[in-house]
Design a protein around this motif. Structure first.
Motif, mmCIF file in Angstrom:
data_model
loop_
_atom_site.group_PDB
_atom_site.id
_atom_site.type_symbol
_atom_site.label_atom_id
_atom_site.label_comp_id
_atom_site.label_asym_id
_atom_site.label_seq_id
_atom_site.Cartn_x
_atom_site.Cartn_y
_atom_site.Cartn_z
ATOM 1 N N ASP A 91 -14.782 42.148 27.532
ATOM 2 C CA ASP A 91 -15.409 40.831 27.404
ATOM 3 C C ASP A 91 -14.853 39.863 28.445
ATOM 4 N N ALA A 92 -13.520 39.917 28.649
ATOM 5 C CA ALA A 92 -12.885 39.018 29.613
ATOM 6 C C ALA A 92 -13.375 39.310 31.027
ATOM 7 N N LEU A 93 -13.511 40.586 31.383
ATOM 8 C CA LEU A 93 -13.972 40.936 32.729
ATOM 9 C C LEU A 93 -15.377 40.409 32.995
ATOM 10 N N TYR A 94 -16.284 40.627 32.052
ATOM 11 C CA TYR A 94 -17.646 40.137 32.229
ATOM 12 C C TYR A 94 -17.672 38.611 32.298
ATOM 13 N N ARG A 95 -16.890 37.992 31.441
ATOM 14 C CA ARG A 95 -16.861 36.528 31.385
ATOM 15 C C ARG A 95 -16.296 35.938 32.677
ATOM 16 N N LEU A 96 -15.240 36.550 33.210
ATOM 17 C CA LEU A 96 -14.606 36.020 34.411
ATOM 18 C C LEU A 96 -15.407 36.346 35.667
ATOM 19 N N ALA A 97 -16.016 37.519 35.692
ATOM 20 C CA ALA A 97 -16.870 37.856 36.834
ATOM 21 C C ALA A 97 -18.020 36.851 36.934
ATOM 22 N N ALA A 98 -18.559 36.450 35.781
ATOM 23 C CA ALA A 98 -19.645 35.462 35.757
ATOM 24 C C ALA A 98 -19.153 34.085 36.204
ATOM 25 N N GLN B 73 -9.570 46.606 14.162
ATOM 26 C CA GLN B 73 -8.637 45.834 14.969
ATOM 27 C C GLN B 73 -8.436 46.493 16.328
ATOM 28 N N GLU B 74 -8.347 47.801 16.317
ATOM 29 C CA GLU B 74 -8.199 48.556 17.556
ATOM 30 C C GLU B 74 -9.412 48.350 18.461
ATOM 31 N N GLN B 75 -10.598 48.407 17.879
ATOM 32 C CA GLN B 75 -11.813 48.233 18.666
ATOM 33 C C GLN B 75 -11.901 46.824 19.231
ATOM 34 N N ALA B 76 -11.486 45.843 18.438
ATOM 35 C CA ALA B 76 -11.510 44.454 18.900
ATOM 36 C C ALA B 76 -10.556 44.256 20.075
ATOM 37 N N TRP B 77 -9.398 44.918 20.005
ATOM 38 C CA TRP B 77 -8.403 44.814 21.080
ATOM 39 C C TRP B 77 -8.953 45.427 22.372
ATOM 40 N N LEU B 78 -9.626 46.571 22.257
ATOM 41 C CA LEU B 78 -10.192 47.218 23.434
ATOM 42 C C LEU B 78 -11.324 46.390 24.030
ATOM 43 N N ASN B 79 -12.132 45.781 23.167
ATOM 44 C CA ASN B 79 -13.258 44.986 23.651
ATOM 45 C C ASN B 79 -12.811 43.728 24.385
ATOM 46 N N ALA B 80 -11.580 43.274 24.104
ATOM 47 C CA ALA B 80 -11.104 42.015 24.677
ATOM 48 C C ALA B 80 -11.105 42.057 26.199
ATOM 49 N N GLU B 81 -10.605 43.136 26.785
ATOM 50 C CA GLU B 81 -10.552 43.210 28.245
ATOM 51 C C GLU B 81 -11.952 43.293 28.839
#
Length: 300
Positions: A96-103, A86-94
């Motif tokens: 993933d969001a940065l790459y997705r929004l930059a694109a 759960q901790e790893q998923a929470w860290l990955n969220a930002e």
């Protein structure tokens, strides 16, 4: 400065040349200014869950999908292994969001990599090459407020078209760079279609920005872009170049309570049926149970 322990592996691997200074320390992470491949960048070191003070993680995580069924069950049961995942998923969220929004051409810091809980990303600077200030630390003219608010609105529209809502947008989560506002801090970004609170969070984000820029351009306080944008999104008519008016006509018609209750009852019955099927299909087999036991033994 002395190299922080969490950054030493990145130096050893050649991803960071030197650490210049600590930029900030917040409830979620510490941010350092570093030299990486000859450029000044930021290294965001996320704190461990027990050290963080963000209390509404569950509300923000609704709608985030976990493809691995065993991992998903462990997270739901809050086992030691599940909490780690759960901790790893929470860290990955930002990340993933940065790459997705930059694109999606949203103005966010450009990410360069995520290694061992450290996010390496673009250093946002002002015209003098110094660290860009937060919006809360600047005073704007009415013309600047109108220009920057329009830019923020374009970016939140692009975010929503990409399926994300910031969830905590305010003058404290926007930097003012030479090219205008830059949206930061995205660990709580929510899935627009999968989170029941997404509409409320989106409208809150826009309203926060409206109130801030309205300090300098009071006419902005009379706009209602949040509801207008969300209505277009729900109707499937929102796109990055949508023309907005800032006006929204609220529905003042009466509600058929009997019809509403009938819809609610149908949804409840469907959900009960779905939950019953899920409970039967999610029961772990012998092999999966053995894997979970072995994982817990290794963690001990």
């Amino acid at each position: 400065m002395k190299v922080p322990k969490r950054l030493q592996p990145l130096i050893d691997d050649g991803l960071i040349d030197t650490v210049e200074s600590q930029l900030m320390s917040g409830k979620e992470a510490q941010v350092f200014v570093v030299i990486s491949h000859g450029e000044r960048r930021c290294a965001k070191v996320f704190k461990e869950a027990k050290q963080r003070s963000f209390k509404q993680a569950v509300q923000y995580q609704e709608g985030r999908r976990e493809r691995n069924s065993r991992r998903s069950r462990a997270m739901a049961k809050k086992t030691r292994y599940g909490q780690k995942e759960q901790e790893q998923a929470w860290l990955n969220a930002e990340v993933d969001a940065l790459y997705r929004l930059a694109a999606a051409d949203v103005r966010v810091p450009q990410p360069y990599g995520f290694i061992d809980g450290v996010l390496l990303m673009e250093m946002i600077s002002d015209a003098e090459g110094l660290t860009a200030p937060r919006l809360d630390d600047v005073t704007l003219s009415a013309e600047q407020a109108r220009e920057y608010y329009a830019k923020i609105l374009r970016d939140v529209v692009k975010m929503l078209c990409a399926g994300l809502v910031h969830g905590d947008l305010s003058e404290f989560n926007v930097l003012l760079a030479t090219d205008g506002p830059v949206i930061i801090d995205l660990p709580q970004a929510v899935d627009a279609a999968g989170n029941n609170s997404a509409e409320w969070m989106f409208e809150r984000d826009v309203d926060n920005m409206r109130r801030y820029f309205g300090r300098f351009a009071p006419e902005l306080l009379g706009t209602d872009y949040g509801k207008e944008i969300w209505a277009l999104y729900e109707a499937g008519e929102l796109h990055p170049e949508s023309r907005l008016t800032g006006c929204f006509e609220h529905d003042t018609g009466t509600v058929d309570v009997n019809e509403l209750m009938s819809v609610i009852d149908d949804v409840r019955e469907e959900e009960a049926y779905r939950q019953g099927r899920r409970n039967r299909s999610d029961e772990p087999g012998v092999e999966e149970a053995a894997e979970e036991w072995q994982e817990s033994q290794r963690e001990r």
